[in-house]
Every structure is written in structure tokens, then in C-alpha cells.
Design a protein around this motif. Structure first.
Motif, mmCIF file in Angstrom:
data_model
loop_
_atom_site.group_PDB
_atom_site.id
_atom_site.type_symbol
_atom_site.label_atom_id
_atom_site.label_comp_id
_atom_site.label_asym_id
_atom_site.label_seq_id
_atom_site.Cartn_x
_atom_site.Cartn_y
_atom_site.Cartn_z
ATOM 1 N N SER A 45 37.164 40.703 53.504
ATOM 2 C CA SER A 45 37.092 39.580 52.582
ATOM 3 C C SER A 45 36.899 38.275 53.350
ATOM 4 N N ARG A 51 40.665 36.974 43.846
ATOM 5 C CA ARG A 51 40.335 38.323 43.411
ATOM 6 C C ARG A 51 38.847 38.562 43.553
ATOM 7 N N HIS A 72 36.562 49.349 45.679
ATOM 8 C CA HIS A 72 37.651 49.617 44.735
ATOM 9 C C HIS A 72 37.137 50.259 43.450
ATOM 10 N N ARG A 96 42.441 47.965 44.525
ATOM 11 C CA ARG A 96 42.718 46.838 43.649
ATOM 12 C C ARG A 96 41.667 45.750 43.859
ATOM 13 N N THR A 97 41.734 44.734 43.018
ATOM 14 C CA THR A 97 40.774 43.623 43.119
ATOM 15 C C THR A 97 41.379 42.363 43.715
ATOM 16 N N ASP A 98 42.696 42.255 43.775
ATOM 17 C CA ASP A 98 43.285 41.010 44.277
ATOM 18 C C ASP A 98 43.179 40.938 45.800
ATOM 19 N N ILE A 99 42.991 39.717 46.288
ATOM 20 C CA ILE A 99 42.876 39.448 47.720
ATOM 21 C C ILE A 99 44.111 38.670 48.150
ATOM 22 N N TYR A 128 33.710 36.300 44.630
ATOM 23 C CA TYR A 128 35.153 36.119 44.518
ATOM 24 C C TYR A 128 35.504 35.054 43.487
#
Length: 735
Positions: A45, A51, A72, A96-99, A128
Motif C-alpha cells: 500500500s 481503505r 482481497h 480485508r480492505t482497510d489499510i 484508495y
């Protein structure tokens, strides 16, 4: 003591695995290959918080040789790996999608060649929805978390002790994030055969890696084999099972072929942990004669947003290092959008000693008492917290011999008083009280008809010399030459073993081998218990000694026979016995388990005009119990000391406060001590065998680093009169 004991143990023999390493034949995980092996490359990322809004892998999928792009959206579901007795593993990747930190893995490309996978990884487009990141330890927005392991210590009344003091030192010390940076890049090779998984990994704990993979993929532990016979350095980075290990196994399952995944150097900065920064507040109270009346030591360190918290016991040294009636220590965590921290050589103690030993130096100057004398006056003759005798302690001798070898008493104590031309000269010192650590361990020993031994355990050797000292120990216990013993390590099909970390492997594995060898001798005696042809008939292990490949009566050395003779007569190809070791509890022995102790003495030269600092001399005296091999032990202290010089003067992992990106994630930008930074290092050992394990050893893998930074910082103060309380000690802080 037998002749074998005098000639095998305590001798500085060369490493038994040195030839393999020098010739390039030692099998590291990155060297492993399989027919049809393919390669995985990771996409990270570019934001620290937020996210994933969308991922477009179409460009990557069109690159020739690409077999899969895993995100993901299509990754197989895997579970978070189960906790070890010491900590939980990091969260499962690509679920998952959260960073939560810059450099988090967001995709993986698998291709026929590493070049194809690398090119395709560049073409994965990620959109993002960023959020505001918190990446600084002193950011008021950061959320504090109490130590979940309850490591805080209290005795007496520190507030009353401070109020009763003639002199109080109240200061803040800070240490930065540092990155472990072993020379070898971490690599994992994974191959599935149905539901059976074989993994070659850069790990300091094969059994933990096996358990984590089994839990993540829902297969039996018996169906996972992890191999790590050689590890190219770790310094703590190989203790946890990092996301790339799970991803390598995931990739192999997705494409149905063996997969190799090797991290890049920048990925090593975000993917395998780092030493966490600290902000420490220390308050010392003392009477005019130097007697400590109180110690208060508080520390805060970062925790990743979603990690279940490794807590560095930064303040522990203040509860056990010195005799003081009133002590309060507290470690706290602060959640940040940073990669998951981990242990790094000398975890917690490296940072904590910097704060405490510098504060003691400040106290010594305030009182007008020599810094070494101040430590002597507060020497802890017994464990201050447990109120039990130490299992061994020769720190006083470390102080005395170190001062003598260094010429400590020849210094002019006045700051900025010693110089040579434009060079300011400073002397500084520090005491070291390192933690004790030992875990349960198992080993197996076999002797065959040729009189050769094969001793094995799942433990690893990360370069500390485990192969060598365990070969020496086995040879000593079994009465063999070193060249008659073969050591097998780093395979989860062998008897279980703990992590190679915490300076506990020599005591843990050594005790298990000691037991296995004793059981093997007993098995030979059982074999001939009713053998009328044997001069050993009816004897017990207490009645014999093992010498020159044979067992002989203790009271009549001429009466005995060789292992080979016993096996031949009973028509057996070999004989095997298992052994195990479980650490004793303090109350069982009436002793407080002692880790190693040391004294550090440093001489620095500082350019009076430019502020450039160099280390001219470093003298170290260590109490590490019984030294099995002085050559490898000294090598460990030297290597640790080089790391300590780096900690003091050079090392700092720098994170951009705006983006959360590590800006010096290469060897060109992250400064590490090299030959020009390292003087001749004087190392001595003192002390007696420790009483807390049958081998009498204490670890030396980490104490080589601890205490170096404060000794150097104290020397810089003596040279310049400027007190620097923040690492690293850079010239801009002196100008």
C-alpha cells in the motif's frame, strides 16, 4: 572432570558448519528450488491509513508468464494464526480492505519468473480512500493501551523515596525505531502435496511457523513440515510468522505449484518488524552518599493498530538492576499507523539500559561520585524483587576487571577536561543486567555401530554457533571426539524446540541434550545389565564415565567397553534415547534465575569544532556462566557490540510524518556501523557456572549489544559537557 571434558568443552574450536558456509553449500531457504518452481512478488500500500476503494489487476494479468494475481477480492480465506505462549501472530493478509500502515500487502502476483512477477506487480492499480494517519509516538491523537501482560513492577513507596532523597534526577530519554536488517533477505518456499505442506523459511522458530501455517490453512500440524537448517541472520525478525510466509503458502495452493517468495530490502523494513521507539521518563532519588532511595521508570512505545501487542519490557532493568527499596516501573503502548513492531537484539533492555544508565551517570555527576563507584554502592547482592540469591552473579568482578583493563581510574572526571589537540576525549561506562530466559525443549541422541553420534532437535542456528557448541556439548557428555558427532537442526520432524531468541537457546537445548545423552548412556547400561560378557553389567549411570567412545567404571578405568562393542554383541545397528528439559522455578531451587551480566567501558573522540563522534575503545567484561566455546562466545559479544555502536551513533528508521512512509528503507540510507566505525573490541569473560541449568550456561547472543549506547553517551558527556538524551548521538546535537 574427565579428560574429554577438559579437551572438548571450553575450547575455542572453529565452527563445525564453517566449511558449508564458506563453500556456499549451506542450504538457506532462498537457495531452495523445486521442479516447476514459480515466484511470488508482493504489492504494498502507498498510504498509511484508509481503505482500498478498488483494485485493477487487468494490466498485470496480461504480462506473459503471470499465473495469478491475488487480492482481497479473490484470496482464499485463511484464519489468523493461533497465538504462541509469548504473543499472537500478525493478522492474516489479503483478508480485508482497510489499510493500517504504509507498506501493507494489498496484492500478490505469481509468475513463472521473478522478473515477470515484478513487472506485473508494478501494473496492479490500487485506488484508495485515505484517512488521517497517526505515525508519531508523541502525537496527542494516539491512543494509549495498557500493558496486556502486566509486566509493571512495584516495591516500597517510590513517591516517599523521592521525597526523602537529597538529590533527584528527573529526565526524559528517547530512542528511535530501528530495523533488524540481517544481510540475507527473508525468503519462503512453499510446496503442497494434497493437504500436506512443506515450507522452507527464514525463521528463528520452526515449530511456531508450523503451528501458525496449520492454523491458518486448517490442516493438522502433522501435515506441515518446516525446514530452516540455516538462517542468514534474524536479530529477532524471524521470531514471528509474518504475512509473507502465509502468502507464499497461499500462492502455492492457488497455482498448484511450488512457490518462492523473497522479500526486497524495502519490504524488509515494513514486513518483518522493527525495534520500537521509546519515550522514557526516569526519576532517581539518592542520598548524598549515593545510596538510591527511589527509582521511577515509565516508558511508552508504539503498537500497530491491529496487533495484539508485543510489549518490550523496557523498564524491567530498573526493578532488578540495583538495590533500591522503592521502585515503580511501568510500560505502556500507544497505537500508531506503523508496521508491526517486534523484538530486536536485546529487546526492551537495549532501550531501557540507555535511559537508566544515562540517568545514573547524571546522578553520579550531580553527587560528585565516580559513576563506577555509584554502581558499586548500589550493587544488588540478591534479586531485588524476588529477594532470593542469584543463581550466579559476577557483575562486581566485571566492574573491577573492566576498570582495570580500560584504565578507568586514570581519567580526569571533570567534563571537557581531556583532549588531544582539537579532539575532545571522553570516558564513559555502563552496567548491564540482562533478563533470564529459558523454555522447554526436547532432543534426541543416537549412537551407531561406528561409534558415531547423531544428535538432533527442531531448533535453529541463526549464526550464533548453536551447531558448534551443541556438538561440543554432545561430544563431552558422550565421551566422543567432536568429529564423531553430527548435529541435526531446523526441521519440525525433529523433537520440538523453542525459539532461537531471548539468549535462551544454549540453556534450553543444551539442557535437553544433556538429558538425552544421559538417557542414552543409561540405555546402553540397560542393554548390558544382564550381559555376563560385559564389565559394565549391573552398573548405573552414576557408576561410569564416558571417555574415548566407551563407558568405563568410575572406580576402575580399565574396566569398560566401547559403544561399538556393546552394539555388535547385541546385534543392534544403533541405540537412541530422547531427552527433555523444563526450566526450574525459582521457588523450587530457592534461587533467582540470573541472566548474563556485563560492564561496558567506552572511550570516544569528539571533534571540538565539527562535533563528529568516533568510538576509540570499547572494553566489555561479561559474566555468562559456563562458556562452552570462548571463540564463538567472543564473536557474539563483538557482533552485538558493533550493533550497539550503530544504535548509539547511527541507526534510526525514519518515517515521514505526513505519509507514514519509511524514507530510508535501503542499505544506502539506513546507516549501519561498518569497519571504519568499529575500533578493536576488548572482550573478557568472568564468573562461575550458573546453578539454574545442568550445563551451567547463560546466553551471550544479546548482551553484547545492551549497554553499549549508554556507555558511549556517557563518554560523550564526559568529553563535551553536553548531555544528549536522544539516540542516535549525531553531530547536529552537539553543535
Amino acid at each position: 572432570m574427565t579428560t574429554v571434558e577438559r579437551t572438548v568443552l571450553g575450547v575455542g574450536i572453529d565452527r563445525v558448519d564453517g566449511g558449508q558456509k564458506a563453500s556456499g553449500s549451506a542450504p538457506y531457504s532462498g537457495d531452495v528450488t523445486y521442479p516447476g518452481l514459480v515466484h511470488a512478488v508482493l504489492v504494498r500500500s502507498t498510504i498509511a491509513a484508509g481503505r482500498i476503494a478498488a483494485i485493477d489487476a487487468s494490466g498485470a494479468e496480461e504480462v506473459p508468464g503471470v499465473l495469478a494475481v491475488v487480492t482481497h477480492e479473490n484470496a482464499p480465506r485463511v484464519q489468523r494464526s493461533p497465538a504462541t505462549p509469548l504473543w499472537r501472530q500478525p493478522p492474516a493478509p489479503l483478508q480485508r480492505t482497510d489499510i493500517v500502515h504504509h507498506g501493507q500487502y494489498v496484492a500478490m502476483v505469481v509468475a513463472d519468473t521473478v522478473e515477470q512477477a515484478t513487472e506485473a506487480a508494478r501494473l496492479v492499480e490500487v485506488a484508495y480512500e485515505p484517512a488521517e494517519a497517526v505515525v508519531r509516538l508523541d502525537d496527542p491523537r494516539a491512543v494509549d493501551v495498557e500493558d496486556p501482560y502486566g509486566s509493571d513492577q512495584t516495591r516500597g513507596d517510590s513517591a516517599a523515596g523521592l521525597a526523602d532523597a537529597d538529590v533527584v534526577i528527573d529526565a526524559q530519554y528517547t530512542t528511535p525505531d530501528e530495523t533488524n536488517n540481517p544481510m540475507g533477505l527473508f525468503a519462503t518456499v512453499a510446496a503442497w502435496d494434497g493437504d500436506r505442506l512443506t515450507v522452507h523459511d527464514t525463521t528463528q522458530w520452526p515449530d511456531s511457523t508450523r503451528n501458525a501455517l496449520a492454523g491458518a490453512f486448517g490442516v493438522p500440524e502433522s501435515g506441515v513440515r518446516v525446514l530452516a537448517p540455516f538462517v542468514g541472520g534474524g536479530f529477532g525478525a524471524g521470531l514471528r510468522v509474518w504475512p509473507h510466509v502465509i502468502l507464499a503458502a497461499m500462492a502455492a495452493r492457488v497455482v498448484g505449484r511450488p512457490v518462492k517468495l523473497m522479500l526486497t530490502r524495502p519490504q524488509m523494513f515494513t514486513g518483518i518488524g522493527h525495534r520500537p521507539a521509546t519515550i522514557q521518563r526516569i526519576r532517581l532519588g539518592a542520598r548524598r552518599d549515593g545510596t538510591l532511595t527511589a527509582i521511577e521508570h515509565e516508558s511508552v512505545q508504539p503498537s500497530a493498530i491491529d496487533d495484539d501487542n508485543i510489549v518490550e519490557s523496557v523498564t524491567t532493568v530498573s526493578s532488578v538492576g540495583y538495590a533500591c527499596p522503592n521502585v515503580t516501573t511501568r510500560d505502556r503502548l500507544r497505537r500508531l499507523n506503523v508496521p508491526v513492531p517486534t523484538s530486536m537484539r536485546g529487546p526492551g533492555d537495549a532501550q531501557g539500559h540507555f535511559g537508566l544508565e544515562c540517568a545514573l551517570d547524571e546522578l553520579a555527576y550531580e553527587l560528585g561520585i565516580d559513576p563506577l563507584e555509584l554502581r558499586m554502592r548500589n550493587y544488588a547482592e540478591e534479586h531485588p524483587q524476588l529477594r532470593l540469591p542469584w543463581s550466579s552473579k559476577a557483575l562486581r568482578r566485571c566492574y573491577e576487571l573492566g576498570a582495570e583493563r580500560f584504565g578507568w581510574w586514570e581519567r580526569d572526571p571533570q567534563p571537557r577536561s581531556m583532549r588531544r589537540g582539537d579532539t575532545l576525549i571522553g570516558y564513559g561506562m555502563a552496567g548491564v543486567t540482562f533478563f533470564w530466559f529459558q523454555q522447554p525443549c526436547e532432543a534426541r541422541a543416537t549412537i551407531d555401530r561406528e561409534g558415531r553420534a547423531f544428535v538432533r532437535s527442531a531448533a535453529t542456528d541463526i549464526g550464533t554457533g548453536t551447531y558448534t557448541v551443541m556438538t561440543q556439548l554432545s561430544a563431552d557428555r558422550l565421551g566422543l571426539r567432536v568429529d564423531q558427532v553430527r548435529m541435526g537442526l531446523g526441521d519440525t520432524e525433529l523433537p520440538s524446540a523453542p525459539m532461537q531468541g531471548g539468549s535462551g537457546m544454549t540453556a534450553s537445548l543444551g539442557s535437553a541434550i544433556h538429558d538425552a545423552a544421559g538417557n542414552l548412556i543409561a540405555a546402553f547400561l540397560d542393554l548390558v545389565a544382564d550381559d555376563i560378557a560385559s564389565p559394565l553389567r549391573g552398573l548405573t549411570a552414576a557408576d561410569v564415565v564416558a571417555v574415548d567412545g566407551r563407558l568405563q567404571r568410575r572406580d576402575d578405568p580399565a574396566a569398560g567397553e566401547s559403544y561399538r562393542e556393546m552394539l555388535d554383541r547385541h546385534d543392534l545397528p544403533d541405540l537412541t534415547a530422547d531427552g527433555s528439559a523444563v526450566p526450574a522455578k525459582p521457588e523450587e531451587l530457592g534461587l533467582a534465575p540470573a541472566g548474563p551480566f556485563a560492564a561496558r567501558f567506552a572511550e570516544v573522540h569528539v571533534d571540538a569544532d565539527l562535533g563528529r563522534i568516533s568510538v576509540a575503545r570499547l572494553v566489555t567484561v561479561v559474566d555468562a556462566g559456563r562458556i562452552l566455546n570462548p571463540k564463538t562466545a567472543r564473536s557474539q559479544i563483538i557482533g552485538g557490540a558493533v550493533g550497539g555502536i550503530g544504535m548509539a551513533l547511527l541507526e534510526e528508521t525514519v518515517t515521514d510524518p505526513g505519509t507514514g512512509r519509511i524514507v530510508n528503507a535501503t542499505f544506502g540510507d539506513y546507516l549501519i556501523a561498518v569497519n571504519a566505525d568499529v575500533p578493536d573490541l576488548d572482550v573478557s569473560f568472568v564468573g562461575d557456572p550458573d546453578r539454574f541449568n545442568p550445563v551451567g550456561v547463560k546466553g551471550v547472543g544479546e548482551i553484547g549489544l545492551v549497554g553499549v549506547a549508554p556507555a558511549i553517551a556517557n563518554a560523550v558527556f564526559h568529553a563535551t559537557g553536553r548531555r544528549i538524551r536522544t539516540l542516535p548521538l549525531t553531530l547536529d546535537k552537539l553543535l
